[in-house]
Design an enzyme around this catalytic site. Structure first.
Site, PDB file in Angstrom:
ATOM      1  CG  HIS A 126      -1.809   1.242   1.321  1.00 40.08           C
ATOM      2  ND1 HIS A 126      -3.243   1.041   1.815  1.00 40.08           N
ATOM      3  CD2 HIS A 126      -1.620   2.422   1.142  1.00 40.08           C
ATOM      4  CE1 HIS A 126      -3.609   2.174   1.707  1.00 40.08           C
ATOM      5  NE2 HIS A 126      -2.665   3.014   1.182  1.00 40.08           N
ATOM      6  CG  HIS A 145      -0.756   7.123  -1.150  1.00 36.29           C
ATOM      7  ND1 HIS A 145      -1.872   7.099  -1.839  1.00 36.29           N
ATOM      8  CD2 HIS A 145      -0.816   6.621  -0.088  1.00 36.29           C
ATOM      9  CE1 HIS A 145      -2.913   6.736  -1.034  1.00 36.29           C
ATOM     10  NE2 HIS A 145      -2.284   6.100   0.187  1.00 36.29           N
ATOM     11  NE  ARG A 150       0.879  11.962  -2.352  1.00 36.60           N
ATOM     12  CZ  ARG A 150      -0.142  11.357  -1.374  1.00 36.60           C
ATOM     13  NH1 ARG A 150      -1.158  10.893  -2.166  1.00 36.60           N
ATOM     14  NH2 ARG A 150      -0.006  11.684  -0.188  1.00 36.60           N
ATOM     15  CG  ASN A 197      -4.808   8.562  -3.700  1.00 31.28           C
ATOM     16  OD1 ASN A 197      -3.651   7.808  -3.908  1.00 31.28           O
ATOM     17  ND2 ASN A 197      -4.894   9.206  -2.295  1.00 31.28           N
ATOM     18  CE  LYS A 217      -7.925   2.431  -1.256  1.00 34.43           C
ATOM     19  NZ  LYS A 217      -6.513   2.474  -0.322  1.00 34.43           N
ATOM     20  CG  HIS A 260      -9.478   4.706   3.168  1.00 34.14           C
ATOM     21  ND1 HIS A 260      -8.368   5.426   3.340  1.00 34.14           N
ATOM     22  CD2 HIS A 260     -10.269   4.956   4.308  1.00 34.14           C
ATOM     23  CE1 HIS A 260      -8.319   5.999   4.545  1.00 34.14           C
ATOM     24  NE2 HIS A 260      -9.758   5.927   5.053  1.00 34.14           N
ATOM     25  CG  HIS A 316      -5.165   2.083   5.859  1.00 31.18           C
ATOM     26  ND1 HIS A 316      -6.404   2.390   6.126  1.00 31.18           N
ATOM     27  CD2 HIS A 316      -4.799   2.927   4.813  1.00 31.18           C
ATOM     28  CE1 HIS A 316      -6.932   3.072   5.315  1.00 31.18           C
ATOM     29  NE2 HIS A 316      -5.991   3.479   4.275  1.00 31.18           N
ATOM     30  CG  ASP A 344      -1.629   4.604   3.878  1.00 33.16           C
ATOM     31  OD1 ASP A 344      -1.637   5.097   2.661  1.00 33.16           O
ATOM     32  OD2 ASP A 344      -2.445   4.973   4.633  1.00 33.16           O
ATOM     33  CG  HIS A 383       0.581  15.114   2.057  1.00 35.20           C
ATOM     34  ND1 HIS A 383      -0.435  15.240   1.275  1.00 35.20           N
ATOM     35  CD2 HIS A 383       0.314  13.751   2.607  1.00 35.20           C
ATOM     36  CE1 HIS A 383      -1.327  14.586   1.220  1.00 35.20           C
ATOM     37  NE2 HIS A 383      -1.036  13.566   2.114  1.00 35.20           N
ATOM     38  CB  ALA A 404      -4.595  12.901   6.405  1.00 36.15           C
TER      39      ALA A 404
END
Ligand code: DOR
Ligand code: ZN
Length: 342
Positions: free
Chosen positions: A13, A15, A17, A41, A96, A135, A169, A241, A245, A257
């Site tokens: 899992h 991210h 970007r 996402n 997802k 999620h 998660h 996860d 950011h 988050a």
């Protein structure tokens, strides 16, 4: 114990970007992991074959390390046709699902979790053997959101017995009970949910770099997750996860988050499993369980860790992007000494 080997670690899992932030963080996973399940996402999210292929290509170009495979996903849509899913099945590892508005970029998530609304896509996925990653949070009171979602997980598990459903998660002891109840439920666990409670986010000075969704919970929840992970229960696997950011969007009003752990996860997990005398189970938690659950064979990557202090960098920078890892500036007692591809 002075050294330890992790074989072909998988982050199920992640991210990554896009654009410069992708270029910053992708190498920090591709160096240490042999595969990672990449979340879709983005804005706009990945929902077509063209977007999927183009994103995968951008990921590969950003990785610059051998023996790393991005395991890509598309975002759940209620109107995917059977033909579309059949056609894309071999290109994706999972689909997802985000409920609308529960986390970063989830404004493109599904607006109803009614089984009748989800059924056409889920039936096709079930027939085609495509796993569903979820999620699982409502928009209720922040500490109760995962708990409130459990009846939805339960009805998904009952209505689609042949669908592999991954509870992403997990953060509560109630989720663990449900996970154990249904054969078709599996779960990922992050390193931050194993190490933190809400006290670490808001109990003293506010720490935006430990703020995530689902929010980390109570000590008894963490303890239950820890026992599950340390035992390498076959229904759980590591999914960081890791959610980068820009520093400015974390250290501000309306802070985003997401906890960034990609470059420190292996060291932290080794330290944690060693502290509890469970290093023998670490390779199952971090690779073998995921191989069985997803039926995948990862590329070979051998990570040699040694018991030597490692100071977590204050931040990682590329061009105008700056990302702060969890525990920035703190010391971990395990370091990565050598990485062998092949
Ligand atoms: O804290 C989170 N951040 N949780 C998620 O599920 C998404 C993630 C992100 O994309 O930033
Ligand atoms: Zn996520």
């Amino acid at each position: 114990m002075k050294d330890f080997i992790i074989n072909s670690p998988l982050d199920m899992h992640l991210h990554l970007r896009d654009d410069d932030i992708l270029k910053l963080v992708a190498p920090l996973t591709s160096k240490y992991f042999s595969g990672a399940l990449i979340m879709p996402n983005l804005l706009p999210p990945i929902t077509t074959k063209e977007a999927l292929f183009a994103y995968k290509q951008r990921i590969i170009e950003s990785c610059n390390h051998d023996n790393f495979e991005p395991l890509v996903t598309i975002l759940f849509q209620v109107d995917y046709t059977y033909e579309f899913l059949k056609n894309i099945k071999d290109e994706i590892i999972a689909v997802k699902l985000y409920p609308f508005g529960v986390t970063t970029n989830s404004e493109t998530g599904v607006s109803s979790m009614e089984i009748t609304v989800l059924r056409p896509t889920l039936e096709s996925m079930s027939k085609l053997g495509i796993p569903l990653c979820v999620h699982g949070e409502t928009k209720g009171f922040v500490m109760d959101r995962e708990k409130e979602f459990l009846p939805i997980y339960e009805s998904l598990a009952i209505n689609f017995p042949d669908l592999k459903i991954i509870m992403e998660h997990i953060s509560t002891k109630e989720s663990i009970e449900l996970l154990k109840k249904y054969n078709n439920l599996y779960a990922t666990i992050t390193v931050h949910h194993l190490l933190l409670t809400l006290d670490d986010v808001t109990g003293g000075m506010l720490n935006p770099h430990t703020f995530c969704k689902p929010i980390v919970k109570r000590p008894d929840d963490r303890q239950a997750l820890l026992e599950l992970a340390l035992s390498a229960h076959p229904k759980v696997m590591f999914g960081s996860d890791s959610a980068p950011h820009h520093r400015k969007t974390k250290e501000c009003h309306d802070g985003a988050a997401g906890v960034f752990t990609a470059p420190i996860a292996l060291q932290l997990l080794t330290q944690l499993f060693e502290e509890h005398g469970k290093l023998d189970n670490l390779n199952a938690f971090i690779s073998l369980n995921a191989q069985k659950i997803y039926n995948i064979k990862p590329k070979s990557k051998v990570i040699n860790l040694v018991k030597k202090d490692f100071i977590i960098p204050n931040s990682y920078i590329y061009k105008n992007e700056e990302v702060v890892p969890m525990f920035n500036g703190k010391k971990i007692s395990w370091s990565i000494e050598k990485i062998n591809n092949g």
